[in-house]
Design a protein around this motif. Structure first.
Motif, PDB file in Angstrom:
ATOM      1  N   TYR A 180      -6.899  13.902   5.825  1.00 28.91           N
ATOM      2  CA  TYR A 180      -6.203  13.818   4.550  1.00 28.91           C
ATOM      3  C   TYR A 180      -7.222  14.062   3.446  1.00 28.91           C
ATOM      4  CZ  TYR A 180      -4.134  12.008   0.328  1.00 28.91           C
ATOM      5  OH  TYR A 180      -3.692  11.887  -0.957  1.00 28.91           O
ATOM      6  N   ASN A 182      -6.469   0.689   8.400  1.00 26.14           N
ATOM      7  CA  ASN A 182      -6.496   0.281   6.999  1.00 26.14           C
ATOM      8  C   ASN A 182      -7.894   0.504   6.446  1.00 26.14           C
ATOM      9  OD1 ASN A 182      -4.145  -1.641   8.124  1.00 26.14           O
ATOM     10  ND2 ASN A 182      -3.877  -1.243   5.938  1.00 26.14           N
ATOM     11  N   THR A 227       1.218  13.421   1.537  1.00 26.52           N
ATOM     12  CA  THR A 227       0.700  12.217   2.212  1.00 26.52           C
ATOM     13  C   THR A 227       0.940  12.252   3.711  1.00 26.52           C
ATOM     14  OG1 THR A 227       2.773  11.073   1.727  1.00 26.52           O
ATOM     15  CG2 THR A 227       0.953  10.784   0.157  1.00 26.52           C
ATOM     16  N   ASN A 285      -0.958   6.076   2.832  1.00 29.05           N
ATOM     17  CA  ASN A 285      -0.204   5.177   1.970  1.00 29.05           C
ATOM     18  C   ASN A 285      -1.193   4.450   1.064  1.00 29.05           C
ATOM     19  OD1 ASN A 285       1.191   2.917   0.878  1.00 29.05           O
ATOM     20  ND2 ASN A 285       2.772   3.190   2.437  1.00 29.05           N
ATOM     21  N   LYS A 286      -1.253   4.886  -0.189  1.00 31.27           N
ATOM     22  CA  LYS A 286      -2.258   4.341  -1.111  1.00 31.27           C
ATOM     23  C   LYS A 286      -1.978   2.879  -1.452  1.00 31.27           C
ATOM     24  CE  LYS A 286      -4.634   5.425  -5.433  1.00 31.27           C
ATOM     25  NZ  LYS A 286      -4.718   6.373  -6.576  1.00 31.27           N
ATOM     26  N   SER A 287      -0.730   2.534  -1.632  1.00 37.52           N
ATOM     27  CA  SER A 287      -0.395   1.165  -2.033  1.00 37.52           C
ATOM     28  C   SER A 287      -0.709   0.164  -0.927  1.00 37.52           C
ATOM     29  CB  SER A 287       1.074   1.066  -2.439  1.00 37.52           C
ATOM     30  OG  SER A 287       1.912   1.376  -1.332  1.00 37.52           O
ATOM     31  N   GLN A 288      -0.572   0.601   0.315  1.00 37.15           N
ATOM     32  CA  GLN A 288      -0.878  -0.278   1.444  1.00 37.15           C
ATOM     33  C   GLN A 288      -2.266   0.000   2.020  1.00 37.15           C
ATOM     34  OE1 GLN A 288       2.227  -0.475   4.359  1.00 37.15           O
ATOM     35  NE2 GLN A 288       3.847  -0.711   2.845  1.00 37.15           N
ATOM     36  N   THR A 289      -2.998   0.865   1.404  1.00 33.77           N
ATOM     37  CA  THR A 289      -4.342   1.286   1.862  1.00 33.77           C
ATOM     38  C   THR A 289      -4.353   1.506   3.369  1.00 33.77           C
ATOM     39  OG1 THR A 289      -5.157  -1.000   2.046  1.00 33.77           O
ATOM     40  CG2 THR A 289      -5.521   0.138  -0.049  1.00 33.77           C
ATOM     41  N   SER A 290      -3.419   2.335   3.821  1.00 32.93           N
ATOM     42  CA  SER A 290      -3.298   2.580   5.254  1.00 32.93           C
ATOM     43  C   SER A 290      -3.256   4.069   5.543  1.00 32.93           C
ATOM     44  CB  SER A 290      -2.050   1.902   5.806  1.00 32.93           C
ATOM     45  OG  SER A 290      -0.872   2.538   5.302  1.00 32.93           O
ATOM     46  N   GLU A 323       0.152   9.309   8.084  1.00 34.57           N
ATOM     47  CA  GLU A 323       0.678   9.162   6.732  1.00 34.57           C
ATOM     48  C   GLU A 323      -0.271   8.333   5.887  1.00 34.57           C
ATOM     49  OE1 GLU A 323       4.725   7.979   6.462  1.00 34.57           O
ATOM     50  OE2 GLU A 323       4.822   8.655   4.374  1.00 34.57           O
ATOM     51  N   HIS A 377      -2.015   5.367   9.066  1.00 32.91           N
ATOM     52  CA  HIS A 377      -1.617   5.165  10.460  1.00 32.91           C
ATOM     53  C   HIS A 377      -1.355   6.497  11.158  1.00 32.91           C
ATOM     54  CE1 HIS A 377      -1.643   1.114   9.288  1.00 32.91           C
ATOM     55  NE2 HIS A 377      -0.338   0.938   9.009  1.00 32.91           N
ATOM     56  N   ARG A 407      -2.927   1.982  14.151  1.00 32.28           N
ATOM     57  CA  ARG A 407      -3.025   1.535  12.768  1.00 32.28           C
ATOM     58  C   ARG A 407      -4.447   1.586  12.226  1.00 32.28           C
ATOM     59  NH1 ARG A 407      -0.268  -4.163  12.791  1.00 32.28           N
ATOM     60  NH2 ARG A 407      -1.442  -4.335  14.757  1.00 32.28           N
TER      61      ARG A 407
END
Lengths: 112, 114
Positions: free
Chosen positions: A50, A24, A55, A68-73, A66, A75, A22
């Motif tokens: 990336y 972030n 994504t 993930n902009k909304s979760q600022t992740s 992947e 992983h 993980r």
């Protein structure tokens, strides 16, 4: 300011099992993201990156990540690990044109 | 093939000694970096250089200096080594041409100061 957090310092997993490492990030500007791998007694090499577009990013050795902009992740995943994947993995955030901010690293330990 | 080399893989020095770590890249890159790597802290930037004879402090420059007299070579200097400078030191280089700014790393020098 930019920052990268790797949530797990160590991840033990059995061979052929799936794994997720993980990451972030925090950034006030558009984001690129990298994953680097460091095998024992070696320097870092780029696993995947990336930049934009899709994504889901595929890298070397069967790894993918992947964004993930909304979760600022961002992983990192592999569906089936091998002993040879034992290494330290670093998530990194490029910024200021030429700089990288690294996470603290995750040591992946693959057990037979 | 891209290549960044570092002069030593392992180095043992005594407290107070002057230590030189050398890094050479063969990719004609303008940018070069020195990091130290400690468990749980990831990589922290010590110094970087955008061009010959140019240098900028990174996040942890105290106790270190650098030299870049030629484009391909970037040296890290510990003026008076101390035990808290025992660490893994990594050199990297990159081109200033975006957008990826990917950095290429050397194999590292594990320095022990006793």
């Amino acid at each position: 300011a930019q920052s990268v957090t790797q949530l797990d310092s160590q991840v033990p997993v059995f061979e052929e099992a799936p794994v997720e490492l993980r990451c972030n990030y925090s950034s006030s500007v558009s984001v690129y993201l990298f994953w680097y791998v460091q095998y024992p007694n070696q320097g870092l090499q780029l696993l995947l990156k990336y930049l934009s577009g899709s994504t889901l990013v595929k890298g070397i050795n069967g790894f993918e990540a992947e964004f993930n902009k909304s979760q600022t992740s961002f992983h990192l995943r592999k569906p089936s690990v091998h002993i040879s994947d034992t290494a330290e993995y670093f998530c990194a955030l490029p910024h200021a044109g030429n700089m990288l901010t690294f996470g603290g690293g995750t040591r992946l330990m693959v057990k037979p | 093939d891209v290549k960044v080399t570092q002069s030593s893989r392992y180095l043992v020095k005594r407290t107070g000694e002057k230590v030189f770590l050398e890094c050479v890249q063969d990719m004609d890159h303008e940018n070069m970096f020195w990091y130290r790597q400690d468990p749980g802290l990831g990589l922290r930037l010590i110094y970087f250089s955008y061009d010959v004879k140019m240098k900028e402090k990174g996040d942890i420059p105290e106790g270190y200096s650098v030299s870049r007299e030629k484009k391909e070579r970037f040296s890290l200097i510990l003026e008076s080594a101390s035990t808290n400078q025992t660490s893994m030191y990594l050199c990297a280089s990159s081109s200033p041409q975006g957008p990826t700014y990917e950095q290429y790393f050397g194999p590292g020098t594990r320095l022990t100061v006793t």
